[in-house]
Design a protein around this motif. Sequence first.
Motif, PDB file in Angstrom:
ATOM      1  N   UNK A  57       0.867  -1.176   0.000  1.00  0.00           N
ATOM      2  CA  UNK A  57       0.000   0.000   0.000  1.00  0.00           C
ATOM      3  C   UNK A  57       0.905   1.226   0.000  1.00  0.00           C
ATOM      4  N   UNK A  58       0.997   1.858  -1.148  1.00  0.00           N
ATOM      5  CA  UNK A  58       1.931   2.965  -1.345  1.00  0.00           C
ATOM      6  C   UNK A  58       1.444   4.195  -0.580  1.00  0.00           C
ATOM      7  N   UNK A  59       2.360   4.827   0.134  1.00  0.00           N
ATOM      8  CA  UNK A  59       2.015   6.039   0.871  1.00  0.00           C
ATOM      9  C   UNK A  59       2.276   7.260  -0.001  1.00  0.00           C
ATOM     10  N   UNK A  60       1.231   8.032  -0.222  1.00  0.00           N
ATOM     11  CA  UNK A  60       1.308   9.262  -1.008  1.00  0.00           C
ATOM     12  C   UNK A  60       1.028  10.440  -0.089  1.00  0.00           C
ATOM     13  N   UNK A  61       1.729  11.552  -0.296  1.00  0.00           N
ATOM     14  CA  UNK A  61       1.489  12.710   0.574  1.00  0.00           C
ATOM     15  C   UNK A  61       1.813  14.013  -0.148  1.00  0.00           C
ATOM     16  N   UNK A  62       1.238  15.075   0.367  1.00  0.00           N
ATOM     17  CA  UNK A  62       1.512  16.423  -0.116  1.00  0.00           C
ATOM     18  C   UNK A  62       1.367  17.375   1.061  1.00  0.00           C
ATOM     19  N   UNK A  63       2.363  18.240   1.274  1.00  0.00           N
ATOM     20  CA  UNK A  63       2.358  19.156   2.418  1.00  0.00           C
ATOM     21  C   UNK A  63       1.908  20.554   2.000  1.00  0.00           C
ATOM     22  N   UNK A  64       1.392  21.289   2.986  1.00  0.00           N
ATOM     23  CA  UNK A  64       1.026  22.680   2.740  1.00  0.00           C
ATOM     24  C   UNK A  64       1.109  23.465   4.044  1.00  0.00           C
ATOM     25  N   UNK A  65       1.365  24.779   3.953  1.00  0.00           N
ATOM     26  CA  UNK A  65       1.456  25.626   5.160  1.00  0.00           C
ATOM     27  C   UNK A  65       0.235  26.528   5.336  1.00  0.00           C
ATOM     28  N   UNK A  66       0.002  26.929   6.571  1.00  0.00           N
ATOM     29  CA  UNK A  66      -0.881  28.053   6.878  1.00  0.00           C
ATOM     30  C   UNK A  66      -0.061  29.004   7.747  1.00  0.00           C
ATOM     31  N   UNK A  67       0.004  30.263   7.367  1.00  0.00           N
ATOM     32  CA  UNK A  67       0.858  31.217   8.069  1.00  0.00           C
ATOM     33  C   UNK A  67       0.139  31.790   9.288  1.00  0.00           C
ATOM     34  N   UNK A  68       0.924  31.996  10.331  1.00  0.00           N
ATOM     35  CA  UNK A  68       0.344  32.409  11.611  1.00  0.00           C
ATOM     36  C   UNK A  68      -0.359  33.759  11.527  1.00  0.00           C
ATOM     37  N   UNK A  69       0.161  34.660  10.714  1.00  0.00           N
ATOM     38  CA  UNK A  69      -0.455  35.989  10.605  1.00  0.00           C
ATOM     39  C   UNK A  69      -1.849  35.895   9.983  1.00  0.00           C
ATOM     40  N   UNK A  70      -2.009  34.960   9.023  1.00  0.00           N
ATOM     41  CA  UNK A  70      -3.323  34.782   8.403  1.00  0.00           C
ATOM     42  C   UNK A  70      -4.326  34.221   9.407  1.00  0.00           C
ATOM     43  N   UNK A  71      -3.864  33.277  10.227  1.00  0.00           N
ATOM     44  CA  UNK A  71      -4.759  32.704  11.236  1.00  0.00           C
ATOM     45  C   UNK A  71      -5.128  33.741  12.286  1.00  0.00           C
ATOM     46  N   UNK A  72      -4.163  34.556  12.697  1.00  0.00           N
ATOM     47  CA  UNK A  72      -4.440  35.598  13.684  1.00  0.00           C
ATOM     48  C   UNK A  72      -5.407  36.649  13.127  1.00  0.00           C
ATOM     49  N   UNK A  73      -5.209  37.012  11.864  1.00  0.00           N
ATOM     50  CA  UNK A  73      -6.098  37.998  11.248  1.00  0.00           C
ATOM     51  C   UNK A  73      -7.526  37.474  11.174  1.00  0.00           C
ATOM     52  N   UNK A  74      -7.655  36.196  10.855  1.00  0.00           N
ATOM     53  CA  UNK A  74      -8.983  35.581  10.786  1.00  0.00           C
ATOM     54  C   UNK A  74      -9.638  35.548  12.159  1.00  0.00           C
ATOM     55  N   UNK A  75      -8.829  35.225  13.174  1.00  0.00           N
ATOM     56  CA  UNK A  75      -9.345  35.144  14.541  1.00  0.00           C
ATOM     57  C   UNK A  75      -9.850  36.504  15.025  1.00  0.00           C
ATOM     58  N   UNK A  76      -9.133  37.569  14.677  1.00  0.00           N
ATOM     59  CA  UNK A  76      -9.466  38.901  15.192  1.00  0.00           C
ATOM     60  C   UNK A  76     -10.552  39.603  14.383  1.00  0.00           C
ATOM     61  N   UNK A  77     -10.601  39.332  13.074  1.00  0.00           N
ATOM     62  CA  UNK A  77     -11.528  40.070  12.214  1.00  0.00           C
ATOM     63  C   UNK A  77     -12.755  39.264  11.810  1.00  0.00           C
ATOM     64  N   UNK A  78     -12.665  37.937  11.938  1.00  0.00           N
ATOM     65  CA  UNK A  78     -13.764  37.084  11.505  1.00  0.00           C
ATOM     66  C   UNK A  78     -13.760  36.789  10.020  1.00  0.00           C
ATOM     67  N   UNK A  79     -12.761  37.295   9.308  1.00  0.00           N
ATOM     68  CA  UNK A  79     -12.636  37.013   7.873  1.00  0.00           C
ATOM     69  C   UNK A  79     -12.157  35.573   7.701  1.00  0.00           C
ATOM     70  N   UNK A  80     -12.798  34.775   6.843  1.00  0.00           N
ATOM     71  CA  UNK A  80     -12.380  33.380   6.670  1.00  0.00           C
ATOM     72  C   UNK A  80     -10.922  33.255   6.240  1.00  0.00           C
ATOM     73  N   UNK A  81     -10.271  32.205   6.704  1.00  0.00           N
ATOM     74  CA  UNK A  81      -8.885  31.937   6.312  1.00  0.00           C
ATOM     75  C   UNK A  81      -8.852  31.537   4.843  1.00  0.00           C
TER      76      UNK A  81
END
Length: 269
Positions: free
Chosen positions: A76-100
């Motif tokens: 069973x071959x393991x396939x993967x792909x990585x991606x980032x979410x930047x902390x400033x984007x998450x903080x902005x979403x948390x404070x403003x309510x704008x979706x990430x």
Amino acid sequence: MDYLSREAAPFGDALWEQIDTTIVETLKKYLVGRRFLPLYGPLGPGAQSVVVDSSDKDESFEDGVVQTTGRKFAELVQLYEDFPLFWRDLEASERTGVPVDLSAAARAAQASAKAEDQLIFFGNKALGADGLLTVSGSHTVKMDDWAEGQNAFANIASGVSMLVEKDMLGRLALVMGPDLYFKLQRIQPGTGVMEIDRIKSLLDGRVYRSNALAGKAVLVCAEAQYMDLAVGQDLAAAYLELVNLNHYFRILETAALRIKNSAAIVVFE
């Protein structure tokens, strides 16, 4: 065991739900092999191999020992792909309510879908995994120019005939690259019918387009006794780590194409 490390992520279920929704919606758009192949599993994340029985599987009994022939094991071959979410984007979403903005997750899901289809169609030579276009024992049809006359319909009808004559009955499915697919978006002279529609009528509508198949096409009898896609860990997002305050994720799966009878495949070349 939380092997996906979701509990280690410093955010709640709401963001995970958004990530999962984005990934699932993207995969539905881009996965092609799963649209026609039967699924076997999920077998669980700990499964590392799966049995592949050919149509001539048998057992012999001698000297108190049972020997099974026509059986092999596929990784069973393991396939993967990585991606980032930047902390400033998450903080902005948390404070403003704008979706990430989850574009990075969508791109990773798209790449994951392509990787799975590459495995299905071409296998993985390094791991000894066969694909629909690389396995030995399949039928072949010489491809004429599908932009001319009735060449495409004639070639595909010839492939269908090969399968039917071998009693390969059931769900026939045709997959082709986008270049070939768009060549069929024309009206066949004297019929008033689109060439793609004539072909779909021959296959009960099971005609698919895959970007993994540039310039190539394959016809299969997609019944479980001939082939299926075995899944261990189905596609899911895991939390990897925190680096420079940014969060890194991984979309992963384990899967293997099980070809039990390669005579159920026609490759156009």
